[in-house]
Structures are given as C-alpha cells and as structure tokens.
Write an enzyme that holds these catalytic residues in place. Structure first.
Site, PDB file in Angstrom:
ATOM      1  N   HIS A 108     -55.726 -15.919   3.008  1.00  0.00           N
ATOM      2  CA  HIS A 108     -54.569 -14.889   3.361  1.00  0.00           C
ATOM      3  C   HIS A 108     -53.769 -14.742   2.090  1.00  0.00           C
ATOM      4  O   HIS A 108     -53.459 -15.445   1.270  1.00  0.00           O
ATOM      5  CB  HIS A 108     -53.757 -15.736   4.266  1.00  0.00           C
ATOM      6  CG  HIS A 108     -52.399 -14.863   4.760  1.00  0.00           C
ATOM      7  ND1 HIS A 108     -52.589 -13.988   5.849  1.00  0.00           N
ATOM      8  CD2 HIS A 108     -51.054 -14.838   4.127  1.00  0.00           C
ATOM      9  CE1 HIS A 108     -51.321 -13.145   6.029  1.00  0.00           C
ATOM     10  NE2 HIS A 108     -50.595 -13.884   4.903  1.00  0.00           N
TER      11      HIS A 108
ATOM     12  N   ASP B   2     -44.319 -15.961  17.100  1.00  0.00           N
ATOM     13  CA  ASP B   2     -44.133 -15.395  15.743  1.00  0.00           C
ATOM     14  C   ASP B   2     -44.044 -13.589  15.775  1.00  0.00           C
ATOM     15  O   ASP B   2     -43.534 -13.065  15.104  1.00  0.00           O
ATOM     16  CB  ASP B   2     -45.092 -15.589  14.935  1.00  0.00           C
ATOM     17  CG  ASP B   2     -44.957 -14.750  13.415  1.00  0.00           C
ATOM     18  OD1 ASP B   2     -44.072 -15.181  12.791  1.00  0.00           O
ATOM     19  OD2 ASP B   2     -46.203 -13.956  13.298  1.00  0.00           O
TER      20      ASP B   2
ATOM     21  N   ARG C 121     -36.898 -10.323  12.827  1.00  0.00           N
ATOM     22  CA  ARG C 121     -36.332 -10.372  11.474  1.00  0.00           C
ATOM     23  C   ARG C 121     -36.599  -9.231  10.642  1.00  0.00           C
ATOM     24  O   ARG C 121     -35.768  -8.891   9.870  1.00  0.00           O
ATOM     25  CB  ARG C 121     -37.542 -11.502  10.710  1.00  0.00           C
ATOM     26  CG  ARG C 121     -37.288 -12.995  11.464  1.00  0.00           C
ATOM     27  CD  ARG C 121     -38.206 -13.905  10.857  1.00  0.00           C
ATOM     28  NE  ARG C 121     -38.512 -14.186   9.642  1.00  0.00           N
ATOM     29  CZ  ARG C 121     -39.839 -13.905   8.887  1.00  0.00           C
ATOM     30  NH1 ARG C 121     -40.819 -14.199   9.759  1.00  0.00           N
ATOM     31  NH2 ARG C 121     -39.967 -13.988   7.685  1.00  0.00           N
TER      32      ARG C 121
ATOM     33  N   SER D  58     -44.300 -18.380   9.704  1.00  0.00           N
ATOM     34  CA  SER D  58     -44.805 -17.012  10.464  1.00  0.00           C
ATOM     35  C   SER D  58     -46.360 -17.015  10.087  1.00  0.00           C
ATOM     36  O   SER D  58     -47.223 -17.054  10.867  1.00  0.00           O
ATOM     37  CB  SER D  58     -44.155 -15.816   9.844  1.00  0.00           C
ATOM     38  OG  SER D  58     -44.484 -14.836  10.095  1.00  0.00           O
TER      39      SER D  58
ATOM     40  N   LYS E 127     -49.855 -18.221  12.434  1.00  0.00           N
ATOM     41  CA  LYS E 127     -51.078 -17.265  12.904  1.00  0.00           C
ATOM     42  C   LYS E 127     -52.550 -17.941  12.288  1.00  0.00           C
ATOM     43  O   LYS E 127     -53.486 -17.747  12.934  1.00  0.00           O
ATOM     44  CB  LYS E 127     -50.856 -15.919  12.068  1.00  0.00           C
ATOM     45  CG  LYS E 127     -49.728 -15.202  13.146  1.00  0.00           C
ATOM     46  CD  LYS E 127     -49.371 -13.753  12.620  1.00  0.00           C
ATOM     47  CE  LYS E 127     -48.516 -13.940  11.083  1.00  0.00           C
ATOM     48  NZ  LYS E 127     -47.537 -12.871  10.880  1.00  0.00           N
TER      49      LYS E 127
END
Ligand code: URA
Length: 423
Positions: free
Chosen positions: A82, A161, A168, A183, A187
């Site tokens: 990620h 989320d 947010r 967050s 995921k």
C-alpha cells in the site's frame, strides 16, 4: 453510552476505553451518532492524538464494521503493498504482476484519486474494456489462475472508514497520524492479505511532508499490522519530485508498460524491484524468482496481460491520448535542482487527470510528461514539460501551477529514493 461523553473524554486529553471506541464506531456506522458529533470527535483526536492501544482498537472497530476477506486457504502465500499516495506513483501497475510472476498471490484493493494524487483504478480504467469491480469469488479465481488482482474494494469492506473518510475530507481532519493509520490499515486488514509492505511517501507531493512524521505514521501502521498477525514492513520513500517521467492516467499506464517490457525510468524500476523483494520476503518466499529477472525475461509482462484480460481489458488496444498537447520550455539554463511533486500533481489535476469531487469523471489522456528530472542539465528554451488535455481552456491554469515548480543551479544532491525501513 453517550456521544458527548466520548467527545469530552478525548477533548480533555483522556484515553478512550475499548467500550467507548467500539460503541462510537458502531453507532456512527448505523447513523446513530450524528455527523457533527463524529466531526467534533475527529477534531479532538487531531489535537490530542491516540495511544497505541486506542489506535489498535479504533482500527479493530472499523474492521468489524464490515466483512473480512480470507485467502489463508489459497495454498499460495498472499502479499500486498500500500502506498500512502504520491505524484506519478504508478508502482502498483508493474509491481503486482511482477510479484505474481515470482510466485506470490497479490490481492490488491486500490482506490481512485482525489485531489492532486492519482488513483490506481483511474489509471487502469484507461485500458480499453478494463473493469475495476471483481467479486470476492472472482478475486479468489484470479489469485489462483493469474497470481494477482487489482480491483475496487467492495462497499462491504470497512464501511465505517468509508463514511468516516468522507467526513474527514470535508472537516479538515484528514491530517492525523492515528486517523490515517487506522483508515489505511482497516482496509488492508479487511482485504485478507498475509503480508503487507507499506510505501510511506515523504515530501511535497505526499501527505507526510517530513521524515519524522512519515516515520511515526510508518511505525503506527506496522504496529497495527503486526498486532493483527500480518507480517508488515514499511519503507519511507522520496516524494519531493514525481516518480518517473509521466503524471496522468493513460500516460502512467504507458510508462508502466515500458517497465514491464524491461525498460522504463530508473526510479520506477528501482522502486518496483525493491518493493517486490520486500513483498516476497514478507510472504516468506525467500527463494522466489528475482523480480528484476521477471521484468527482463517477460514473465512479469505475461502476468500483466493475463491480469488485464481477466478483467475485460484488451492489453493490445491502443491507450487513449488527449486531444491537445502544449509544451512548456525551460525559463533558464542550468542543472535542474528542484522539480516539485505537488506542483506537477496540481497541474495534472487541472488538466483533467484528477477529480475535485468523488463523483467527477477523469480524463484518461490528460496529464504531464516531464522532459527533465532533478540532476539533468537543461538549456533555456528547451521543452521541460508537455501538457496533455482534452480541454484547451485548462492549459493556462495548469501552466500557472508549474510556474514555481522548478529551481536551477550549479549542483544537485538527490535524496535517496528509499529513505528508511521500519519493521
Ligand atoms: N488514505 C486512506 O485510506 N485514509 C486516510 O486517512 C488517508 C489516506
């Protein structure tokens, strides 16, 4: 339990109990805690921070708000990467098939771009016919048959989320290390990968502008992953200048194809190979094939073609090009010492490559080609950028974003591409 008590605990610098966290996340997801109350709690978290125990529990509660994929019985180790997001960051495109070609399975749930950073799904959607939606059963089939899948996260994964991030985004509460870490990790844990490599970007084009905050984000995410039994490693990598020589959807796919064909810009190749080695090691595949060899011998390209075709894409179809191009020349001569990632990201966005609101469409062909990178010597008048757009009315506004993007001088000491490693 009462939302005002939870808000007041954090506002006054206290630690939220596991019960308070579980309740507030579940009640907010059900619509029983009002948006304004959650916004106030988020702002209190931005100011007061969270302990490791609180971030872990917050992540856990978001994970528990939806389904969790499980590929542990696949018979092949799973591993994923990620990136916290950057400009020209197309690494997922060459990386996923490269790691798949080396013997691991890569379940890569990706997102769309918002603001000046691009999104992997937007890039891939410029391949004619390619579809981002794949069911969990389809993901499993692709992992077994092809070794990798890049697709959209279904709405059932970490729905808390999804709701929280949208809030947010419009309440100035994105910039919080515990909120960003929970967050992202909710995921990634929901996706069911066995190992995870985090590419935490640092610099003008990234969320984290300095190494100290990037290191803290990396440590927080690695802590969450490890606590959940996922072997997690983070690299801190430079995002002061764009990666590669293209920024924009189809432009970045074309550059990724160069890498998969054994060529491409050295920084993109280096980061792809470095992250691939980390992913394979994290999956325990120490004697896997070498990723650099997979790029040279065509096996990574074969995996790419199979992945694209499995999602309806035509790997041989020409990529879309923008209707108009415009060259921006260098204003002076010298060695390019700075090429600001944020400015280039904003220019590409203004040309149509990105979106301002979630529901906006993106242009496949829009973006920026860079004709020089920091360290290159340029002459005044020589082309520095090519701007690509479908709408010539956007050119001036995009060029304005680039007016301060460059600095020229006598010498140049580049930042290392990989700044640090956290595990
Ligand atoms: N990306 C995410 O998924 N969440 C954040 O909070 C920031 C970046």
């Amino acid at each position: 339990m009462d939302a005002i008590d939870v808000i007041a605990t954090k506002r006054d610098g206290g630690e939220l109990s596991p019960e308070q966290i579980d309740w507030v996340i579940a009640a907010y997801t059900r619509g029983e805690v009002a948006e304004e109350q959650m916004a106030a709690l988020n702002m209190a978290i931005v100011w007061r921070g969270m302990t490791r125990a609180e971030v872990g529990r917050w992540t856990e509660a978001m994970l528990a708000s939806g389904e969790r994929l499980d590929f542990s019985d696949l018979g092949v180790p799973t591993t994923d990467k990620h990136s916290t997001g950057g400009v020209g960051d197309k690494i997922t495109l060459p990386l996923t098939p490269t790691v798949a070609a080396c013997g691991a399975a890569v379940p890569q749930l990706s997102g769309r771009g918002l603001g000046h950073t691009g999104g992997t799904l937007d890039k891939l959607e410029s391949v004619p016919g390619w579809r981002a939606e794949v069911s969990p059963a389809g993901m499993r089939r692709m992992l077994l048959d092809v070794g990798g899948v890049i697709c959209a996260a279904g709405t059932g994964l970490a729905p808390a989320d999804r709701k929280l991030y949208a809030l947010r985004d419009v309440t100035g509460t994105v910039e919080s290390i515990p909120l960003i870490a929970s967050s992202i990790m909710s995921k990634k844990l929901a996706e069911g990968t066995g190992a995870l490599v985090l590419d935490v970007k640092v610099g003008s084009g990234a969320f984290m502008k300095d190494v100290a905050s990037a290191r803290e984000l990396a440590r927080t995410m690695v802590g969450i992953g490890t606590d959940h039994g996922v072997r997690t490693v983070a690299l801190l990598t430079a995002m002061d200048t764009p990666l590669g020589r293209t920024v924009g959807n189809a432009l970045e796919v074309a550059e990724s194809l160069e890498v998969l064909a054994g060529g491409g810009p050295p920084d993109v190749v280096e980061l792809t190979v470095t992250l691939a080695r980390e992913m394979l090691a994290a999956a325990g595949l120490d004697d896997a094939a070498d990723p650099a060899e997979a790029l040279r011998d065509g096996s990574a390209m074969d995996a790419w073609r199979r992945m694209v075709a499995a999602q309806g894409g035509d790997p041989d179809a020409p990529l879309p090009v923008a209707a108009e191009t415009h060259q921006v020349p260098a204003a002076e001569s010298g060695v390019l010492t700075r090429l600001d990632a944020h400015a280039v990201g904003v220019a590409a966005w203004r040309l149509g490559a990105g979106r301002a609101r979630k529901e906006d469409p993106v242009s496949a062909g829009a973006g920026v080609t860079l004709h020089a990178k920091p360290g290159d010597r340029v002459r005044a008048g020589q082309p520095l950028f090519t701007l690509h757009t479908d709408d010539p009315g956007r050119l001036d506004h995009a060029a304005e974003a680039l007016s301060d993007a460059c600095a020229f001088g006598g010498g140049h000491t580049p930042l290392p591409l990989v700044i640090d490693r956290v595990e």
